[in-house]
Design an enzyme around this catalytic site. Sequence first.
Site, PDB file in Angstrom:
ATOM      1  N   LYS A 112       0.826  -1.220   0.000  1.00 15.58           N
ATOM      2  CA  LYS A 112       0.000   0.000   0.000  1.00 15.58           C
ATOM      3  C   LYS A 112       0.851   1.257   0.000  1.00 15.58           C
ATOM      4  O   LYS A 112       0.493   2.255  -0.624  1.00 15.58           O
ATOM      5  CB  LYS A 112      -0.936   0.008   1.209  1.00 15.58           C
ATOM      6  CG  LYS A 112      -2.054  -0.997   1.065  1.00 15.58           C
ATOM      7  CD  LYS A 112      -3.192  -0.635   1.965  1.00 15.58           C
ATOM      8  CE  LYS A 112      -4.365  -1.562   1.694  1.00 15.58           C
ATOM      9  NZ  LYS A 112      -5.464  -1.334   2.615  1.00 15.58           N
ATOM     10  N   LYS A 197      -5.706  -9.754  -5.226  1.00 17.98           N
ATOM     11  CA  LYS A 197      -6.869 -10.047  -4.376  1.00 17.98           C
ATOM     12  C   LYS A 197      -8.066  -9.200  -4.814  1.00 17.98           C
ATOM     13  O   LYS A 197      -7.897  -8.046  -5.192  1.00 17.98           O
ATOM     14  CB  LYS A 197      -6.450  -9.701  -2.941  1.00 17.98           C
ATOM     15  CG  LYS A 197      -7.493  -9.875  -1.907  1.00 17.98           C
ATOM     16  CD  LYS A 197      -6.990  -9.416  -0.538  1.00 17.98           C
ATOM     17  CE  LYS A 197      -7.133  -7.915  -0.358  1.00 17.98           C
ATOM     18  NZ  LYS A 197      -7.108  -7.480   1.052  1.00 17.98           N
ATOM     19  N   LYS A 200     -11.910  -4.104  -1.998  1.00 13.71           N
ATOM     20  CA  LYS A 200     -12.982  -3.104  -2.042  1.00 13.71           C
ATOM     21  C   LYS A 200     -12.678  -1.961  -2.985  1.00 13.71           C
ATOM     22  O   LYS A 200     -13.556  -1.382  -3.577  1.00 13.71           O
ATOM     23  CB  LYS A 200     -13.185  -2.505  -0.650  1.00 13.71           C
ATOM     24  CG  LYS A 200     -13.662  -3.483   0.373  1.00 13.71           C
ATOM     25  CD  LYS A 200     -14.153  -2.710   1.575  1.00 13.71           C
ATOM     26  CE  LYS A 200     -14.154  -3.540   2.823  1.00 13.71           C
ATOM     27  NZ  LYS A 200     -12.800  -3.559   3.443  1.00 13.71           N
TER      28      LYS A 200
HETATM   29  P1  AMP Z   1     -11.042  -5.916   4.635  1.00 15.08           P
HETATM   30  O1  AMP Z   1     -11.892  -5.728   3.419  1.00 15.08           O
HETATM   31  O2  AMP Z   1      -9.596  -5.768   4.297  1.00 15.08           O
HETATM   32  O3  AMP Z   1     -11.485  -5.124   5.790  1.00 15.08           O
HETATM   33  O4  AMP Z   1     -11.216  -7.432   5.039  1.00 15.08           O
HETATM   34  C1  AMP Z   1     -12.231  -7.941   5.889  1.00 15.08           C
HETATM   35  C2  AMP Z   1     -12.140  -9.455   5.914  1.00 15.08           C
HETATM   36  O5  AMP Z   1     -12.390  -9.992   4.619  1.00 15.08           O
HETATM   37  C3  AMP Z   1     -10.741  -9.966   6.316  1.00 15.08           C
HETATM   38  O6  AMP Z   1     -10.898 -11.132   7.102  1.00 15.08           O
HETATM   39  C4  AMP Z   1     -10.097 -10.297   5.009  1.00 15.08           C
HETATM   40  O7  AMP Z   1      -9.115 -11.301   5.128  1.00 15.08           O
HETATM   41  C5  AMP Z   1     -11.285 -10.799   4.210  1.00 15.08           C
HETATM   42  N1  AMP Z   1     -11.071 -10.578   2.769  1.00 15.08           N
HETATM   43  C6  AMP Z   1     -10.965  -9.375   2.140  1.00 15.08           C
HETATM   44  N2  AMP Z   1     -10.776  -9.533   0.818  1.00 15.08           N
HETATM   45  C7  AMP Z   1     -10.748 -10.885   0.605  1.00 15.08           C
HETATM   46  C8  AMP Z   1     -10.598 -11.705  -0.558  1.00 15.08           C
HETATM   47  N3  AMP Z   1     -10.442 -11.174  -1.761  1.00 15.08           N
HETATM   48  N4  AMP Z   1     -10.641 -13.044  -0.389  1.00 15.08           N
HETATM   49  C9  AMP Z   1     -10.824 -13.598   0.827  1.00 15.08           C
HETATM   50  N5  AMP Z   1     -10.976 -12.880   1.955  1.00 15.08           N
HETATM   51  C10 AMP Z   1     -10.943 -11.543   1.851  1.00 15.08           C
END
Ligand code: AMP
Length: 334
Positions: A112, A197, A200
């Site tokens: 990032k 990955k 969002k």
């Molecule tokens: P975040 O969007 O970074 O706040 O992630 C929230 C949760 O979703 C965390 O447990 C991440 O590991 C999971 N997560 C986010 N993006 C992915 C993805 N592309 N595949 C699997 N898990 C994800």
Amino acid sequence: MTRIFSGVKPTGHLTLGNYLGAVRRWVEVDQYRADALFSVVDLHALTVEHDPGRVRRLSRQAASLLLAAGLDPERCTLFVQSHVDEHARLSYLLECTATDGEMRRMIQYKEKAAQERARGGSVRLSLLTYPVLMAADILAYDTDEVPVGDDQAQHVELTRDLAVRFNQRYGHTFTVPKATHPGVAARVMDLQDPASKMGKSGDGGAGVVFLLDEPDVVRRKVMRAVTDSGVDVVYDREERPGLANLLEVLAACRGDGCDPAELAGGYSSYGDLKRDVVDGVVELLRPLRKRHAELVADPAFVDGVLRDGAARARAVARPVVDRAYQAVGLLPAG
Ligand code: AMP
Ligand code: TRP
């Protein structure tokens, strides 16, 4: 009873990756088998350039989506991180436990920070210290297990290291947690770029399925997913990552025990597979979208859940963080 903590950042609309990697297990398993706390971790959304109004809207939307997905406030605690001061309070003590070298080694930070610099922007100090705040989120609740997607494994490892180090220096204070990951779809990849990955804030969203996407939008994104050269349908994460991603998503939609490699055997064309992925994802999201629309019409209910959740979370975290303040040598306020 096992204590579970996990969180999601309000930095964008929740994605299929969030759901399959984390939220679905919170809903289907974790809230029933443990004393579980789930948080919209809004302080983490301030580590990159942000718009205040948008963070506020996305925080409420994330909470509503978690309820729509099936978190039951009678069974688990759902709250917003910034409503509970203990996170920031503990974070400072853990900054005094972690080292700068340790922080600079974090993969997510390196990626990032590089993106930010490439855009000509500056890197907020909080982006570097972010994993320490995450460790505070977890350790403040005497957490045993942290259900997350694969991308968070390194942060939970760091949390374990900090807990062990603190306990060795100042006497036993923290429970040492461990991460848990789903069997399939622990890392859902971007449909346009299977090397990244599904995130969002990914590339304007062409390769990202958002939980609130209309069925037509899901169809378009999945049908246009990048697949690999080759014609046969096989499951090979290394050589055929685009295809493997679709197979994993479909396996996850089909549910427990469905194996992507076995699924592959049932297809002779990419088109048939993509059509089944569309159906699988649309059906998976249908009830969630419906319930979300109901919750949007009832903001007082969501506010009430978050208020009660914060009160419950505070009651758990306060004594743990007080214990840490004493252990480290700070004079009790009396
Ligand atoms: P975040 O969007 O970074 O706040 O992630 C929230 C949760 O979703 C965390 O447990 C991440 O590991 C999971 N997560 C986010 N993006 C992915 C993805 N592309 N595949 C699997 N898990 C994800
Ligand atoms: N860092 C996590 C992510 O990007 C979100 C998060 C913050 C989290 N605090 C947490 C996850 C505590 C689990 C436990 O996905």
